[in-house]
Design an enzyme around this catalytic site. Structure first.
Site, PDB file in Angstrom:
ATOM      1  N   LYS A 248       0.845  -1.181   0.000  1.00 16.31           N
ATOM      2  CA  LYS A 248       0.000   0.000   0.000  1.00 16.31           C
ATOM      3  C   LYS A 248       0.883   1.234   0.000  1.00 16.31           C
ATOM      4  O   LYS A 248       0.502   2.295  -0.449  1.00 16.31           O
ATOM      5  CB  LYS A 248      -0.810   0.001   1.298  1.00 16.31           C
ATOM      6  CG  LYS A 248      -2.291   0.095   1.117  1.00 16.31           C
ATOM      7  CD  LYS A 248      -2.941   0.192   2.490  1.00 16.31           C
ATOM      8  CE  LYS A 248      -4.430   0.316   2.338  1.00 16.31           C
ATOM      9  NZ  LYS A 248      -5.218   0.397   3.480  1.00 16.31           N
TER      10      LYS A 248
HETATM   11  N1  GLU Z   1     -11.568  -0.211   5.843  1.00 18.47           N
HETATM   12  C1  GLU Z   1     -10.967  -1.449   5.506  1.00 18.47           C
HETATM   13  C2  GLU Z   1      -9.727  -1.167   4.669  1.00 18.47           C
HETATM   14  O1  GLU Z   1      -9.693  -0.215   3.923  1.00 18.47           O
HETATM   15  C3  GLU Z   1     -11.985  -2.304   4.759  1.00 18.47           C
HETATM   16  C4  GLU Z   1     -11.812  -3.745   4.833  1.00 18.47           C
HETATM   17  C5  GLU Z   1     -13.054  -4.523   4.391  1.00 18.47           C
HETATM   18  O2  GLU Z   1     -13.325  -4.563   3.203  1.00 18.47           O
HETATM   19  O3  GLU Z   1     -13.760  -5.054   5.211  1.00 18.47           O
HETATM   20  O4  GLU Z   1      -8.747  -1.825   4.750  1.00 18.47           O
END
Ligand code: GLU
Length: 479
Positions: A248
Site C-alpha cells: 500500500k
Molecule cells: N476499511 C478497511 C480497509 O480499507 C476495509 C476492509 C473490508 O473490506 O472489510 O482496509
C-alpha cells in the site's frame, strides 16, 4: 428499500492513504458484482482511526474511483458521522452479555504477551471470571486506566465459507476476545465495519486475502448481534514482479500516480480486472461495459496475481491507439493539467495534431519527451553538440550551407503540410540531395537533436515564425 434478494456490495476504504491498485481492484470487483446482478454498490469511508486518517484522503479516493469510471448507488457514508450507532451496538452487546469491559494498560498486556511467548503459546486475552461490571469500569476510568470493550468469543470453531478460498476453519483456540471499543470510545474497525455492513444490507463482501484471517471476527460479531451472514469472496494477493507483496505504501502503484504518468483509465481497469480474474478463454481485452456483462466471481482464482507493469504499458499503448480522437484529447488535456510540461493545454487543434504526430505512444508521458522541445521558448532548448558536429559542421559545414539555403526556401513557403512538402522536395531535386540530407540539418536546427517526429510534422507544429527563428539561432552557432 431494496429487496433483500438484491445483491449489495460495498467498497469501504480507510482514508489512511491513497487508492492503490489493490484497493482499486476490490472496488472494481465489488462494483462489477453489483452491476452484473442489477444490484447496489455502496461507498463507505471508514474514517474512525483519527490518528491514521490523512487530510483530503477521502476526497482523493473518491476522485480516483470516478476517474476509473466507477459510480455508487449510495454514499459516500462517513463512519465518523455514525459514532452514536456504533456506541448503541456496543452497549447492546454489553447488555446481552456478549461483551465485557477490560482495562489493562499497554504495559500490562505486554507482560501477558511475553508470558505467552515464553510458554510458547499464542497470546489469548484471559477472560476474567467474574466479568467486570459497569461500576468496575467507572472506577478504572477514574483511576486513569484505559477502558476498552472486548467481545466474548465462542468456544467452538468457526468456518468461513469463502467463494474463492473455500472453507476456512478457525479453531476455538485461535480466537480470542478482541477489542470492539477502544479506550477513547471509538469503535474498532471490526465493530464499525460489521455494524455498517449489516445495517446497510450488504450481503456480498469482497476484499483482499489479507483480511481472510480476520473474517472469523466478523462472523462472530454478526452472530452476537443477531445479523445474517453475508457471502464472502477474498481476492488473491497481488505480488510485484520480484514476488513481493505489492505494498500500500508503494506510491507508484496508486491510481493517481498512473493517471499522472499518462495512463488511460480504461487500460488500467482492463489491467486491474485481470489481477486474479480470468474468464478462462484467453480473452484479455475488456471495456468496463463488457466486463459488466461477463464478470463472474466463479472465475476469480486463488493464486497470487502478478503486477506486470510491461503488460499495463502494452494495454495502454493499445487503448490509446484504439481510443476515439475526442476521448484521447480529453485524457491528454487531463494529463497535461496534472504535469508540468511545455505543451500548452488550451489549443485543441494543436493538441490533436500533436497526438496524431506521436501516434504509437505508450503513455502520454512519451509525448512531451518526444515533442516537448517544440514548445520550449526558442532560446531555451540546447543544441546537442554531437548532432551539430555530425549534421551541420562536418564536410566544411555542408549542413550549415544547406540550412542557409533552406531558410530562404522556407521563408517564402505557405505553412501548409503539402506546400512545405513540395518546397522541400523541390529543393532536394534541384540540389540532387536526399530527403535525409535536407531533413537532418533542419531537424537539428529546430530541435537541437537528430530525432524528432517526421520533419514536415515537426515544422507544422512549430509554425512559420518559430521555425525561422530557430534556424536563425542555429545559423549563428560557431561553425
Ligand atoms: N476499511 C478497511 C480497509 O480499507 C476495509 C476492509 C473490508 O473490506 O472489510 O482496509
Amino acid at each position: 428499500m431494496t429487496p433483500s434478494s438484491t445483491i449489495k456490495t460495498r467498497f469501504p476504504p480507510s482514508p489512511t492513504g491513497t487508492l492503490h491498485v489493490g484497493g482499486a481492484r476490490t472496488a472494481l470487483f465489488s462494483w462489477l458484482v453489483a452491476r452484473r446482478a442489477g444490484g447496489h454498490f455502496i461507498l463507505r469511508i471508514e474514517d474512525t482511526d483519527q490518528a491514521r486518517n490523512v487530510p483530503g484522503g477521502a476526497e482523493a479516493i473518491i476522485r480516483d474511483l470516478k476517474w476509473l469510471g466507477l459510480d455508487w448507488d449510495e454514499g459516500p457514508y462517513l463512519q465518523s458521522q455514525r459514532l452514536d450507532i456504533y456506541a448503541k451496538h456496543i452497549q447492546k452487546l454489553l447488555d446481552a452479555g456478549h461483551a465485557y469491559y477490560a482495562f489493562e494498560t499497554a504495559e500490562e498486556l505486554d507482560v501477558l504477551r511475553k508470558q505467552a511467548q515464553e510458554a510458547k503459546q499464542a497470546f489469548r486475552y484471559p477472560r476474567p471470571d467474574p466479568l467486570p461490571t459497569a461500576a468496575d469500569a467507572d472506577r478504572a476510568r477514574s483511576a486513569g486506566k484505559p477502558v476498552v470493550v472486548r467481545l466474548k468469543c465462542p468456544s467452538q470453531a468457526v468456518t468461513v465459507e469463502d467463494e474463492v478460498f473455500g472453507e476456512v476453519q478457525v479453531a476455538a483456540d485461535q480466537m480470542d476476545d478482541f477489542v470492539i471499543c477502544k479506550a477513547n470510545g471509538y469503535p474498532t474497525y471490526h465493530l464499525a465495519n460489521v455494524v455498517d455492513d449489516a445495517l446497510m444490507g450488504i450481503n456480498f463482501i469482497l476484499r483482499g486475502q489479507e483480511f481472510l484471517g480476520q473474517t472469523w471476527r466478523h462472523i462472530v460479531l454478526r452472530q452476537a448481534l443477531g445479523y445474517p451472514q453475508p457471502r464472502y469472496a477474498h481476492l488473491p494477493l497481488i505480488l510485484d514482479m520480484q514476488g513481493k507483496k505489492l505494498s500500500k505504501r508503494d506510491a507508484d502503484v496508486d491510481v493517481h500516480s498512473f493517471r499522472r504518468a499518462g495512463f488511460l483509465p480504461e487500460a488500467l481497469v482492463n489491467f486491474i480486472v485481470l489481477l486474479g480474474w480470468s474468464p478462462g478463454d484467453n480473452r484479455e481485452k475488456f471495456s468496463l461495459a463488457q466486463l459488466r456483462e461477463v464478470f463472474d466471481v466463479a472465475d476469480i482464482g486463488k493464486s497470487n496475481a502478478r503486477f506486470d507493469l510491461e503488460k499495463l504499458r502494452a494495454f495502454n499503448t493499445d487503448a490509446c491507439a484504439d481510443a476515439a480522437p475526442d476521448r484521447l484529447l480529453t485524457a491528454f488535456k487531463d494529463y497535461l493539467s496534472l504535469n508540468d510540461t511545455p505543451i500548452p493545454a488550451d489549443d485543441d487543434n494543436l493538441l490533436a495534431q500533436v497526438l496524431e504526430v506521436c501516434k504509437g505512444f505508450r503513455t502520454f508521458a512519451d509525448i512531451p519527451a518526444k515533442v516537448g522541445v517544440l514548445f520550449q521558448a526558442d532560446a531555451d532548448f540546447e543544441y546537442d553538440t554531437k548532432a551539430v558536429k555530425k549534421v551541420l559542421r562536418k564536410n566544411d559545414a555542408a549542413g550549415f550551407a544547406v540550412l542557409a539555403q533552406l531558410r530562404e526556401v522556407l521563408s517564402k513557403c505557405d505553412w501548409q503540410h503539402e506546400i512545405l512538402e513540395a518546397c522541400i522536395n523541390d529543393y532536394c531535386r534541384t540540389k540532387e540531395l536526399s530527403m535525409g540530407q535536407v531533413a537532418q540539418p533542419i531537424r537539428v536546427a529546430v530541435t537541437g537533436r537528430t530525432v524528432s517526429p517526421q520533419i514536415i510534422d515537426t515544422l507544422m507544429i512549430l509554425g512559420h515564425d518559430k521555425t525561422l527563428a530557430r534556424i536563425d539561432r542555429c545559423l549563428d552557432l560557431p561553425r
